[in-house]
Write an enzyme that holds these catalytic residues in place. Sequence first.
Site, PDB file in Angstrom:
ATOM      1  N   ASP A   1       0.856  -1.176   0.000  1.00 18.45           N
ATOM      2  CA  ASP A   1       0.000   0.000   0.000  1.00 18.45           C
ATOM      3  C   ASP A   1       0.897   1.231   0.000  1.00 18.45           C
ATOM      4  O   ASP A   1       1.757   1.357   0.873  1.00 18.45           O
ATOM      5  CB  ASP A   1      -0.863  -0.035   1.278  1.00 18.45           C
ATOM      6  CG  ASP A   1      -2.181   0.677   1.127  1.00 18.45           C
ATOM      7  OD1 ASP A   1      -2.199   1.740   0.489  1.00 18.45           O
ATOM      8  OD2 ASP A   1      -3.197   0.179   1.660  1.00 18.45           O
TER       9      ASP A   1
ATOM     10  N   ASP B   1      -3.058   4.611  -2.395  1.00 20.41           N
ATOM     11  CA  ASP B   1      -4.034   5.306  -1.550  1.00 20.41           C
ATOM     12  C   ASP B   1      -4.437   6.646  -2.181  1.00 20.41           C
ATOM     13  O   ASP B   1      -3.573   7.390  -2.655  1.00 20.41           O
ATOM     14  CB  ASP B   1      -3.388   5.545  -0.177  1.00 20.41           C
ATOM     15  CG  ASP B   1      -4.384   5.994   0.865  1.00 20.41           C
ATOM     16  OD1 ASP B   1      -5.368   5.284   1.090  1.00 20.41           O
ATOM     17  OD2 ASP B   1      -4.171   7.080   1.469  1.00 20.41           O
TER      18      ASP B   1
ATOM     19  N   HIS C   1     -10.875  -2.195   4.514  1.00 20.36           N
ATOM     20  CA  HIS C   1     -10.689  -1.673   5.877  1.00 20.36           C
ATOM     21  C   HIS C   1     -11.434  -0.371   6.121  1.00 20.36           C
ATOM     22  O   HIS C   1     -11.415   0.139   7.237  1.00 20.36           O
ATOM     23  CB  HIS C   1      -9.196  -1.479   6.139  1.00 20.36           C
ATOM     24  CG  HIS C   1      -8.622  -0.415   5.250  1.00 20.36           C
ATOM     25  ND1 HIS C   1      -8.543  -0.562   3.878  1.00 20.36           N
ATOM     26  CD2 HIS C   1      -8.151   0.829   5.514  1.00 20.36           C
ATOM     27  CE1 HIS C   1      -8.035   0.543   3.350  1.00 20.36           C
ATOM     28  NE2 HIS C   1      -7.785   1.399   4.317  1.00 20.36           N
ATOM     29  N   ASP C   2     -12.050   0.219   5.091  1.00 15.12           N
ATOM     30  CA  ASP C   2     -12.838   1.443   5.252  1.00 15.12           C
ATOM     31  C   ASP C   2     -14.341   1.166   5.175  1.00 15.12           C
ATOM     32  O   ASP C   2     -15.140   2.100   5.199  1.00 15.12           O
ATOM     33  CB  ASP C   2     -12.498   2.456   4.144  1.00 15.12           C
ATOM     34  CG  ASP C   2     -11.081   2.994   4.240  1.00 15.12           C
ATOM     35  OD1 ASP C   2     -10.507   3.009   5.345  1.00 15.12           O
ATOM     36  OD2 ASP C   2     -10.546   3.414   3.186  1.00 15.12           O
TER      37      ASP C   2
ATOM     38  N   GLU D   1      -6.837   3.843  -5.525  1.00 11.50           N
ATOM     39  CA  GLU D   1      -8.080   4.212  -4.854  1.00 11.50           C
ATOM     40  C   GLU D   1      -8.560   5.529  -5.451  1.00 11.50           C
ATOM     41  O   GLU D   1      -7.825   6.510  -5.471  1.00 11.50           O
ATOM     42  CB  GLU D   1      -7.842   4.364  -3.348  1.00 11.50           C
ATOM     43  CG  GLU D   1      -9.135   4.510  -2.581  1.00 11.50           C
ATOM     44  CD  GLU D   1      -8.931   4.963  -1.149  1.00 11.50           C
ATOM     45  OE1 GLU D   1      -9.770   4.631  -0.301  1.00 11.50           O
ATOM     46  OE2 GLU D   1      -7.935   5.651  -0.861  1.00 11.50           O
TER      47      GLU D   1
HETATM   48  O1  TEU Z   1      -9.189   6.261   2.180  1.00  9.70           O
HETATM   49  C1  TEU Z   1      -9.636   7.383   1.523  1.00  9.70           C
HETATM   50  C2  TEU Z   1     -11.013   7.740   1.804  1.00  9.70           C
HETATM   51  O2  TEU Z   1     -11.625   8.387   0.988  1.00  9.70           O
HETATM   52  C3  TEU Z   1     -11.620   7.305   3.079  1.00  9.70           C
HETATM   53  O3  TEU Z   1     -10.881   7.675   4.153  1.00  9.70           O
HETATM   54  C4  TEU Z   1     -12.969   7.862   3.183  1.00  9.70           C
HETATM   55  O4  TEU Z   1     -12.883   9.184   3.618  1.00  9.70           O
HETATM   56  C5  TEU Z   1     -13.739   7.037   4.169  1.00  9.70           C
HETATM   57  O5  TEU Z   1     -13.627   5.697   3.827  1.00  9.70           O
HETATM   58  C6  TEU Z   1     -15.176   7.419   4.148  1.00  9.70           C
HETATM   59  O6  TEU Z   1     -15.762   7.122   2.924  1.00  9.70           O
HETATM   60  C7  TEU Z   1      -7.836   6.016   2.238  1.00  9.70           C
HETATM   61  C8  TEU Z   1      -7.563   4.859   3.162  1.00  9.70           C
HETATM   62  O7  TEU Z   1      -8.159   3.703   2.646  1.00  9.70           O
HETATM   63  C9  TEU Z   1      -8.050   5.207   4.534  1.00  9.70           C
HETATM   64  O8  TEU Z   1      -7.935   4.146   5.430  1.00  9.70           O
HETATM   65  C10 TEU Z   1      -7.249   6.404   5.009  1.00  9.70           C
HETATM   66  O9  TEU Z   1      -7.745   6.866   6.232  1.00  9.70           O
HETATM   67  C11 TEU Z   1      -7.286   7.546   4.008  1.00  9.70           C
HETATM   68  O10 TEU Z   1      -7.082   7.126   2.669  1.00  9.70           O
HETATM   69  C12 TEU Z   1      -6.190   8.525   4.305  1.00  9.70           C
HETATM   70  O11 TEU Z   1      -4.958   7.945   3.993  1.00  9.70           O
END
Ligand code: TEU
Length: 554
Positions: free
Chosen positions: A98, A200, A331-332, A255
């Site tokens: 990542d 990311d 994980h989100d 992403e």
């Molecule tokens: O996620 C980006 C992102 O858009 C999410 O944080 C989103 O705001 C949340 O899922 C609500 O929809 C990436 C990573 O996957 C996340 O874990 C990180 O917190 C974020 O970037 C910052 O690096």
Amino acid sequence: MNEEWWKNAVIYQVYPKSFLDTNNDGIGDLKGIDTKLNYLKELGVDALWISPIYLSPQIDNGYDIADYRKIDPMFGNNKDLEQLIKDAHRKNIRIIMDMVANHTSDKSVWFEESCKSKNNYFSDFYIWKDPKSDGSKPNNWGSNFGGSAWTYDDNRKQYYLHYYGKQQPDLNWENPKVRQVIYDVMRYWKAHGVDGWRMDVITSISKNQEFPNNPNPHQLKYVVGNQNNGPRMHEFIHEMNQEVFKPFSMMSVGEAPDSKSKDARLLVEPDREELNMIFTFEHMHVDRKPGDVNGRWAIQPVDVVQLKRTLANWQNTLDGHGWNALYFENHDRARTPSRWGNDKNYRYESATAFATILHGLKGTPFVYQGEEIGMTNPEFELKDYEDIELRTNYDKLVRKEKTISEADFLKAARKISRDNARTPMQWDSSENAGFTKGDPWFKLNPNYKNLNVSRDLNSDKSVFKYYQKLIELRHKENILKDGKFKLLLPDDKSIFIYTRTLGADEWVVVANLSDKLQQVDVLSKYSDYKTIISNYESEKLKILRPYEARILKK
Ligand code: TEU
Ligand code: CA
């Protein structure tokens, strides 16, 4: 080596902190992943995407990196990673790392140096702006983690930009030195044997250099606006492709939070040499009220018609133009049986129904740890949640702006919060689910006594066994890779049904995404088709019971 190996692969995401702890400090580690390679091989996955394991203060669980070349001691060391890569490769499992290229941790030396002066090597590594003449912030941009996206630094007497936490300053991609330093890091890990990258929030790296205020329809102090698809985004990603992905044959999946299917064409069209795949968020928004001031915390029941429309649109738009990354969990995201299915009465059925729909599509399926055993949301109390996103948004929406009640926020958290997916992996029914013999860093879902890997492995009918079979089909059957997609019954509110065709072959993928019995007349057309996988034992041709799913073959 097959250059496009990822086209008939299934990729498994490991969230290392919650996977398996081998030294009893309560935190999952690299040795833990190594220990479970046989398990992952048994499941059948072809590659692991490992969430960030670099040195980090962990304010956002590693998405705040302090040293990109060093493994965080909580996970092990660089040697452990080399060992893991070797062991995985021996089993034909590839390793995807990542890369957080949009921002670093504020504890990175790059940032610390950048704060020191306006004319050293690192001064322009971040996005610094003078205060307005009245001392106020450069514009009204809001952070995804609450409050302003600008934080003042006393030493430079300037503001720096951060789309996420103030401990996560955004890198200045306009600076060619920044870009090179990131490419160098990627080449460094390639030299360790890494096979690809999950990038990311890669669509956020280019910022509109005019830094205009965001439109503010709800009259808020700070507004989270469009953070994606900036003016030089394609140029930067193409450069990264030429510098890293292409010369070193590394797989890439970016992403892409705001991406629509037409944006995807530009990002993943092979001739453009940008990315292999992207993760869109569009199909994940089918259970939120559009345009609501509370954003993703404004939940509503899943709209199956919208889900079908969105997924079908991505299938059709990318057909012949690029490759889809397929996912429901990461994980989100929350656990699918709890979020869109029924984790009380039909956990097995709803977990496998959504899996059938996803793995039948054209693209590369991603399975998130625990998804393969149908793990569920934990229904915590507010005090139990850890996630910075949840805590900062609680402060903002419940406390400061008062746009949502505490009760509704908790209801939303239990449905969609990121922590739902971050509870430790449930290996067996022993204490702490076999995740740790120490004190776990995060509360477990109390249902682990009955819901765990060991139980699934030992039963003939389990979510694990179903996934195993789906993954095997992806490996064996070219129709799943190349077959043309066609959505049937687009307006049906419960039934998701589509065909895949390749030459004279035709497959039908169907699932009842409701907890009611449904009669599906169109199935009589396929009465002579053979069932190749199904989540109920016996079948009635036209009747689908709650969350019943099948794949049929001509
Ligand atoms: O996620 C980006 C992102 O858009 C999410 O944080 C989103 O705001 C949340 O899922 C609500 O929809 C990436 C990573 O996957 C996340 O874990 C990180 O917190 C974020 O970037 C910052 O690096
Ligand atoms: Ca550990």
